[in-house]
Design a protein around this motif. Structure first.
Motif, PDB file in Angstrom:
ATOM      1  N   TRP A   1       0.793  -1.223   0.000  1.00  0.00           N
ATOM      2  CA  TRP A   1       0.000   0.000   0.000  1.00  0.00           C
ATOM      3  C   TRP A   1       0.831   1.282   0.000  1.00  0.00           C
ATOM      4  N   ARG A   2       2.120   1.192   0.276  1.00  0.00           N
ATOM      5  CA  ARG A   2       2.923   2.412   0.405  1.00  0.00           C
ATOM      6  C   ARG A   2       2.964   3.220  -0.896  1.00  0.00           C
ATOM      7  N   ASN A   3       2.928   2.533  -2.024  1.00  0.00           N
ATOM      8  CA  ASN A   3       3.011   3.216  -3.321  1.00  0.00           C
ATOM      9  C   ASN A   3       1.850   2.854  -4.241  1.00  0.00           C
ATOM     10  N   ALA A   4       0.790   2.310  -3.695  1.00  0.00           N
ATOM     11  CA  ALA A   4      -0.291   1.785  -4.517  1.00  0.00           C
ATOM     12  C   ALA A   4      -1.153   2.891  -5.126  1.00  0.00           C
ATOM     13  N   VAL A   5      -1.774   2.561  -6.251  1.00  0.00           N
ATOM     14  CA  VAL A   5      -2.824   3.385  -6.844  1.00  0.00           C
ATOM     15  C   VAL A   5      -4.132   2.632  -6.650  1.00  0.00           C
TER      16      VAL A   5
ATOM     17  N   LEU B   1       4.054  12.237  -7.282  1.00  0.00           N
ATOM     18  CA  LEU B   1       4.475  12.432  -5.900  1.00  0.00           C
ATOM     19  C   LEU B   1       4.735  11.092  -5.217  1.00  0.00           C
ATOM     20  N   PRO B   2       5.665  11.037  -4.271  1.00  0.00           N
ATOM     21  CA  PRO B   2       5.944   9.778  -3.576  1.00  0.00           C
ATOM     22  C   PRO B   2       4.796   9.408  -2.637  1.00  0.00           C
TER      23      PRO B   2
ATOM     24  N   GLU C   1      11.781   6.407  -2.553  1.00  0.00           N
ATOM     25  CA  GLU C   1      10.736   7.386  -2.244  1.00  0.00           C
ATOM     26  C   GLU C   1      11.299   8.772  -1.953  1.00  0.00           C
ATOM     27  N   ARG C   2      12.569   8.984  -2.254  1.00  0.00           N
ATOM     28  CA  ARG C   2      13.149  10.296  -2.002  1.00  0.00           C
ATOM     29  C   ARG C   2      12.439  11.364  -2.828  1.00  0.00           C
ATOM     30  N   PHE C   3      12.256  12.519  -2.218  1.00  0.00           N
ATOM     31  CA  PHE C   3      11.587  13.638  -2.860  1.00  0.00           C
ATOM     32  C   PHE C   3      12.360  14.895  -2.524  1.00  0.00           C
ATOM     33  N   GLY C   4      12.472  15.785  -3.479  1.00  0.00           N
ATOM     34  CA  GLY C   4      13.121  17.069  -3.206  1.00  0.00           C
ATOM     35  C   GLY C   4      12.667  18.116  -4.198  1.00  0.00           C
TER      36      GLY C   4
END
Length: 543
Positions: A6-10, A376-377, A480-483
């Motif tokens: 579920w962490r990255n699910a659509v 987006l992550p 999942e890094r975001f910047g």
């Protein structure tokens, strides 16, 4: 160790009555859902979430439940449900269902028992009954108001009043009652054993109320329910009480009785710093990000909410959620085609004519918005028909409206029926492929042009954009890094990086911006001579 699914699910939200009708009665059903699972697999979603399918008088779209362990006959049977879950799992699609713990229907067996047993009985203690104010108890016990308008209290023949934060047909349960708590632990296990992968928790922040006498009044302007008003009510008497987290810690233990553990997603209409409390370790796993949904194409607000949401979720070891639409909100294509200062509920009351939405602009922005959200992550939630670019049906005639908001607002608010109109599947037919008969809510005459059949295979369509985005998104690194990209993240432009090689540009303004070097993976509109037009999003891969 791999991340939970579920962490990255659509996840694709289904409002079953409006998705697909298999038995030709004009109402969508579970067999209809099963019949369209190949479409969802083709689209590329990871999971589905079904709004309530339980037995219900349908006063509030199925959120008034008479049996939390059953299936409403208009939607099918438990066997139909089991077949749907099995068919979804065969296609690697997980299944979430709604659980509605704040209230029941007033036709629930428990409520009938409460009315028959009278004041002070164990049966009545499952709900929130109180004596009224005034010499004869003729006034409500407090000034609490219903989400649908009017007092949150209704009086019964013996003189007591019962609490309903929603419609009078939805009496609130008393979550200080151990029998209520045990009942819902068993309900979770019942559906977990039937193969569901998790639950969307309705009204997650409102279960536990401060019922100490005298009941505290809500502070706010006249007619205010106090919901969401934490500045005036920092210790809110019936919303986001600290005791509610004891409930979810108990639920988490039930989730971990299954392998893999079940997932819980909170519908918590609270701001970000409070929302994070619901997804701490040992409680629920995710919470809907309604602040993101409410933004009307304003870069500065997106910038703030994205940063706060990602930081908040990361602080408790989980991921953020992104949602642009659901069964309670005006559809994006219409909302984004209106000036940002237009009150959408007032606009609906005008049948969507004051002012008329610019649907071309709304569609352009909705295309850009979905590429923004999917880049987006974290996880994303889609609402049925969003992928077709359906507009709000704002001009539904009064005689077909079903939303309790219409009645309880004395016909001042049209409510949410306009985003729940049945889907168009084919170009032609009495209900554009939804059913063999006219649907329970009328569809616009031109909806064949919006149908799956009309859009499938058309590379310029909204449907094919969604499918392409989901396909490309699967190729993103699991990193999942975001910047934020400080070079381009200025003014009307949102620019951020995913992992080490993906640059996302979202141009919320009207002026085209130069595209930096890189391979164009996807864009909501075609670039023009090396420029990204206004109201557009692009995904670039850079070395």
């Amino acid at each position: 160790m791999p991340y939970p699914w579920w962490r990255n699910a659509v996840t694709y939200q289904i409002f079953p009555r409006s998705f697909a009708d298999a038995n030709a009665d004009g109402v969508g059903d579970l067999q209809g859902v099963t019949s369209r699972l190949d479409y969802l697999a083709w689209l590329g979603v990871d999971a589905i979430w079904l709004t309530p399918c339980h037995p219900s008088p349908w006063v509030d779209g199925g959120y008034d439940i008479t049996d939390h362990r059953g299936i409403d006959p208009s939607l099918g049977t438990l066997q139909d449900f089991d077949r749907m879950v099995s068919a979804a799992h065969e296609r690697d699609i997980r299944v979430l269902i709604d659980i509605v713990p704040n209230h029941t229907s007033d036709r629930h067996e428990w409520f009938w028992q409460a009315l028959a047993a009278g004041p002070g009985s164990p049966e009545r203690d499952r709900y929130i009954f109180r004596a009224g104010k005034g010499p004869r108890g003729e006034c409500p016990p407090s000034n609490w108001e219903s989400r649908f308008g009017g007092s949150a209290w209704s009086r019964v023949p013996d003189g007591q009043w019962y609490l309903h934060l929603f419609a009078p047909e939805q009496p609130d349960l008393d979550w200080t009652n151990q029998e209520v708590r045990d009942e819902f632990l068993d309900v979770l296990r019942f559906w977990g054993r039937r193969g569901v992968d998790g639950f969307r928790v309705d009204v997650a922040a409102a279960l536990v109320k401060d019922l100490r006498e005298p009941l505290r009044e809500v502070v706010g302007g006249e007619g205010s329910s106090g919901l969401d008003d934490f500045a005036a009510n920092p210790d809110h008497p019936f919303l986001d009480r600290p005791e509610v987290h004891d409930v979810y810690r108990d639920w988490n233990r039930v989730f971990h009785e299954f392998d893999p553990p079940l997932v819980g997603v909170a519908e918590a209409w609270v701001r970000g710093d409070r929302r994070v409390r619901y997804i701490r370790p040992g409680e629920l796993q995710q919470a809907f990000n309604f602040e993101f949904l409410r933004v009307r194409w304003q870069a500065s607000e997106y910038r703030r909410i994205v940063s706060e949401s990602i930081d908040g979720a990361s602080s408790v070891g989980t991921t953020a959620t992104w949602v642009l639409a659901n069964h309670d909100m005006v559809r994006q294509v219409s909302a984004l085609g209106l000036p940002a200062d237009v009150d959408l509920w007032v606009w609906l009351a005008s049948d969507g004519t004051e002012p008329p939405p610019d649907l071309e602009l709304g569609t352009r922005r909705a295309r850009a918005a979905i590429l923004f959200a999917l880049a987006l992550p974290g996880s994303a939630y889609l609402y049925q028909g969003e992928e077709l670019g359906l507009p709000e049906v704002a001009d539904l005639p009064a005689d077909v409206l079903r939303d309790p908001k219409w009645m309880h607002s004395r016909h001042k608010e049209k409510g949410r029926d306009g985003c729940r109109v049945p889907l168009p599947w084919t170009r032609d037919g009495v209900s554009f492929g939804f059913s063999a008969v006219p649907p329970w809510l009328p569809q616009p005459a031109d909806w064949g042009d919006c149908s799956v059949e009309s859009q499938r295979g058309d590379p310029s369509s909204m449907l094919e954009l969604y499918r392409a985005a989901l396909r490309v998104r699967r190729g993103f690194s699991s990193d999942e890094r975001f910047g934020w990209d400080d070079q381009h993240n200025i003014g009307d432009v949102l620019a951020f990086r995913r992992g080490s090689d993906i640059l996302v540009l979202v141009n919320t303004g009207p002026v085209p911006i130069p595209l930096p070097p890189g391979d164009l993976l996807l864009s909501s509109v075609a670039p023009e001579e090396g420029f990204l037009p206004g109201d557009a999003t692009a995904w670039l891969r850079q070395p």
